[in-house]
Write a protein that holds these residues in place. Structure first.
Motif, PDB file in Angstrom:
ATOM      1  N   ARG A  19      -5.422 -26.756 -16.005  1.00  0.00           N
ATOM      2  CA  ARG A  19      -4.098 -27.098 -15.466  1.00  0.00           C
ATOM      3  C   ARG A  19      -3.105 -25.957 -15.670  1.00  0.00           C
ATOM      4  O   ARG A  19      -2.299 -25.660 -14.786  1.00  0.00           O
ATOM      5  N   ILE A  20      -3.154 -25.315 -16.822  1.00  0.00           N
ATOM      6  CA  ILE A  20      -2.260 -24.171 -17.067  1.00  0.00           C
ATOM      7  C   ILE A  20      -2.582 -23.054 -16.080  1.00  0.00           C
ATOM      8  O   ILE A  20      -1.691 -22.455 -15.476  1.00  0.00           O
ATOM      9  N   ARG A  22      -4.038 -23.264 -13.096  1.00  0.00           N
ATOM     10  CA  ARG A  22      -3.607 -23.626 -11.743  1.00  0.00           C
ATOM     11  C   ARG A  22      -2.085 -23.550 -11.604  1.00  0.00           C
ATOM     12  O   ARG A  22      -1.576 -23.080 -10.599  1.00  0.00           O
ATOM     13  N   THR A  23      -1.369 -24.000 -12.620  1.00  0.00           N
ATOM     14  CA  THR A  23       0.096 -23.977 -12.586  1.00  0.00           C
ATOM     15  C   THR A  23       0.609 -22.549 -12.471  1.00  0.00           C
ATOM     16  O   THR A  23       1.514 -22.264 -11.685  1.00  0.00           O
ATOM     17  N   THR A  24       0.035 -21.639 -13.229  1.00  0.00           N
ATOM     18  CA  THR A  24       0.522 -20.259 -13.187  1.00  0.00           C
ATOM     19  C   THR A  24       0.076 -19.541 -11.923  1.00  0.00           C
ATOM     20  O   THR A  24       0.752 -18.614 -11.473  1.00  0.00           O
ATOM     21  N   VAL A  26      -0.200 -21.007  -8.927  1.00  0.00           N
ATOM     22  CA  VAL A  26       0.526 -21.548  -7.788  1.00  0.00           C
ATOM     23  C   VAL A  26       1.741 -20.686  -7.456  1.00  0.00           C
ATOM     24  O   VAL A  26       2.031 -20.421  -6.304  1.00  0.00           O
ATOM     25  N   ARG A 109       3.789 -14.393 -13.772  1.00  0.00           N
ATOM     26  CA  ARG A 109       3.240 -15.649 -14.309  1.00  0.00           C
ATOM     27  C   ARG A 109       3.750 -15.910 -15.723  1.00  0.00           C
ATOM     28  O   ARG A 109       4.042 -17.047 -16.087  1.00  0.00           O
ATOM     29  N   LEU A 113       5.975 -19.246 -16.980  1.00  0.00           N
ATOM     30  CA  LEU A 113       5.553 -20.076 -18.106  1.00  0.00           C
ATOM     31  C   LEU A 113       6.578 -20.009 -19.242  1.00  0.00           C
ATOM     32  O   LEU A 113       6.871 -21.031 -19.876  1.00  0.00           O
ATOM     33  N   ARG A 116       9.356 -22.432 -18.706  1.00  0.00           N
ATOM     34  CA  ARG A 116       8.962 -23.812 -19.040  1.00  0.00           C
ATOM     35  C   ARG A 116       8.911 -24.010 -20.554  1.00  0.00           C
ATOM     36  O   ARG A 116       9.310 -25.051 -21.060  1.00  0.00           O
TER      37      ARG A 116
END
Length: 141
Positions: A19-20, A22-24, A26, A109, A113, A116
């Protein structure tokens, strides 16, 4: 509460890693795919190698890595040269443009992050920092 069973922890950690990642990915703004970015990143970190060795390191078929390298060559991020000790082999390496593109992507990226993480409670960030010290030996052995 999360289970402390090693199998459950391993499953949760792998899911979170995905998930991390994929999130970064995107929000990335460069023109390379995730697999191209991984190959370029390995060349930047580990240095020049053959396509076959790179494929083994990335866990993909040599033919797939060959296609990945071809795109990176076309983008000017990777060079191919004949191995001076074995004319049958080709050595691939990151170009200066490839290293710069990789650094720009990583910087972008990281910034996303970091924004967040900045929103987390300071105590939670401290726990996260401590977790890195715990997790690091799992992947360095």
């Amino acid at each position: 509460m999360t289970s402390t069973d090693p199998s459950d922890l391993a499953s949760d950690l792998l899911a979170l890693h995905g998930r991390i990642r994929r999130t970064t990915l995107v929000g990335k703004s460069d023109e390379v795919t995730a697999s191209q970015s991984a190959a370029l990143g390995r060349l930047v970190r580990d240095g020049a190698t053959t396509t076959a060795e790179l494929a083994r390191a990335e866990g993909v078929r040599p033919q797939s890595m060959g296609a990945t390298i071809q795109v990176l060559v076309e983008l000017g991020f990777v060079d191919r040269e004949q191995d001076p000790t074995d004319g049958r082999r080709t050595i691939v390496s990151a170009t200066a443009a490839g290293r710069a593109a990789r650094q720009d992507s990583l910087r972008s990226r990281t910034r996303m992050l970091a924004e967040r993480l900045a929103a987390l409670d300071p105590d939670d960030r401290a726990v996260l920092a401590r977790s890195f010290a715990i997790l690091r030996p799992l992947v360095e052995s």
